[in-house]
Design an enzyme around this catalytic site. Structure first.
Site, PDB file in Angstrom:
ATOM      1  N   CYS A  42       0.871  -1.177   0.000  1.00 37.85           N
ATOM      2  CA  CYS A  42       0.000   0.000   0.000  1.00 37.85           C
ATOM      3  C   CYS A  42       0.903   1.220   0.000  1.00 37.85           C
ATOM      4  O   CYS A  42       1.440   1.607   1.040  1.00 37.85           O
ATOM      5  CB  CYS A  42      -0.924   0.003   1.213  1.00 37.85           C
ATOM      6  SG  CYS A  42      -1.965   1.494   1.321  1.00 37.85           S
TER       7      CYS A  42
ATOM      8  N   CYS B  33      -4.529   5.120  -4.909  1.00 38.69           N
ATOM      9  CA  CYS B  33      -3.893   3.823  -4.661  1.00 38.69           C
ATOM     10  C   CYS B  33      -2.477   3.916  -5.190  1.00 38.69           C
ATOM     11  O   CYS B  33      -2.254   3.946  -6.408  1.00 38.69           O
ATOM     12  CB  CYS B  33      -4.665   2.700  -5.349  1.00 38.69           C
ATOM     13  SG  CYS B  33      -3.933   1.058  -5.086  1.00 38.69           S
TER      14      CYS B  33
END
Length: 291
Positions: A78, A224
């Site tokens: 992430c 993202c």
């Protein structure tokens, strides 16, 4: 008593990607999936990812991080969350450089002014690395489509693993694609045995890409970081862009530099603190109504 009850948390975001930081280094424990899902409920503590920090396993690293999605599943990478924990650690220690460990490998971070740069490592392109359900001739464009067979809305995505699996569909206008409808079907397509992050990407110029992402285990997201990295390297492999691009997501811009000397992906962007607090039994009770 819930496992996470009374634990301190810090709420942060990276380009609007909602992150909860749990520093569990002093008293490590697993994050129960049902408690993660309870926290993510609207009106409680909605998040895209929990970044849970554990004692380091290697000398000279700051922490081992586990990444928990809003549905309670675990992710290998992430980028936006990594920038958040870098900013958190810089605030805690004053250090401008730190390395975190993760299941996907080391995450080397540098905090400089408003920008935080994370070395996201080396992308993997083999079909078994993505992973896919079976061999394909070329992961720059695989046989997959969404929508009516006679007039598919999306087709022939590039696939890449940047710590988690990604599929990138090239489109003329990301705003015209109903990714909220198509994303769930594609995330769970049988070709992706571990599911996949689904992106639609519009190449504006050799230096600029516009991106919209359906994130595995989360849904539509404002940003993202791993998808931005995956899209940048996929575009460069196809000759659509150079190796350094600005990726514009709904939450803002990230700069991705696919370094030619060693193929490492360097992601630079912001992160910010929102608030902190302590987890309560009510927040972690999945049977209770949203507050």
């Amino acid at each position: 008593m819930a496992a996470l009850e009374n634990r301190l948390f810090v709420k942060m975001n990276g380009l609007g990607n909602e992150i909860v930081v749990l520093d569990l280094r002093a008293a490590p424990l697993a994050v129960p999936p049902q408690e993660a899902r309870a926290l993510a409920r609207p009106g409680v503590l909605p998040f895209d990812q929990i970044m849970a920090l554990y004692p380091p396993q290697t000398e000279a690293t700051s922490a081992f991080v586990r990444i928990i999605n809003a549905d309670g599943s675990e992710s290998g990478a992430c980028g936006n969350g990594t920038r958040c924990i870098a900013l958190y650690e810089a605030g805690r220690t004053g250090a401008a450089h730190m390395v975190f460990e993760s299941v996907a490998g080391p995450l080397d971070c540098t905090v400089a002014g408003d920008g935080i740069t994370v070395d996201m490592g080396v992308p993997r392109f083999g079909w078994h690395d993505i992973p896919l359900a079976g061999p394909v001739a070329d992961t720059r464009a695989i046989e997959l489509q969404a929508g009516p067979a006679e007039a598919p809305v999306l087709r022939a995505p590039a696939v890449v693993n940047v710590g988690n699996p990604h599929a990138i569909f090239w489109v003329e206008d990301v705003a015209a694609v109903d990714l909220a409808r198509l994303g769930p079907e594609l995330e769970h397509h049988p070709i992706f045995p571990e599911r996949a992050n689904i992106s639609v990407a519009q190449v504006v110029s050799p230096e600029h890409i516009v991106l919209k992402v359906w994130e595995r285990g989360v849904g539509l997201t404002r940003a993202c970081g791993s998808a931005a990295c995956a899209t940048a390297v996929a575009a460069a492999r196809l000759g659509l862009t150079g190796r350094r691009v600005t990726v514009t997501l709904p939450g803002g811009d990230l700069v991705i530099d696919w370094r030619e000397s060693d193929d490492h992906m360097l992601m630079t962007g912001p992160a910010e603190f929102e608030f902190d607090g302590r987890l309560t039994a009510a927040m972690l009770d999945a049977t209770a109504g949203a507050e």
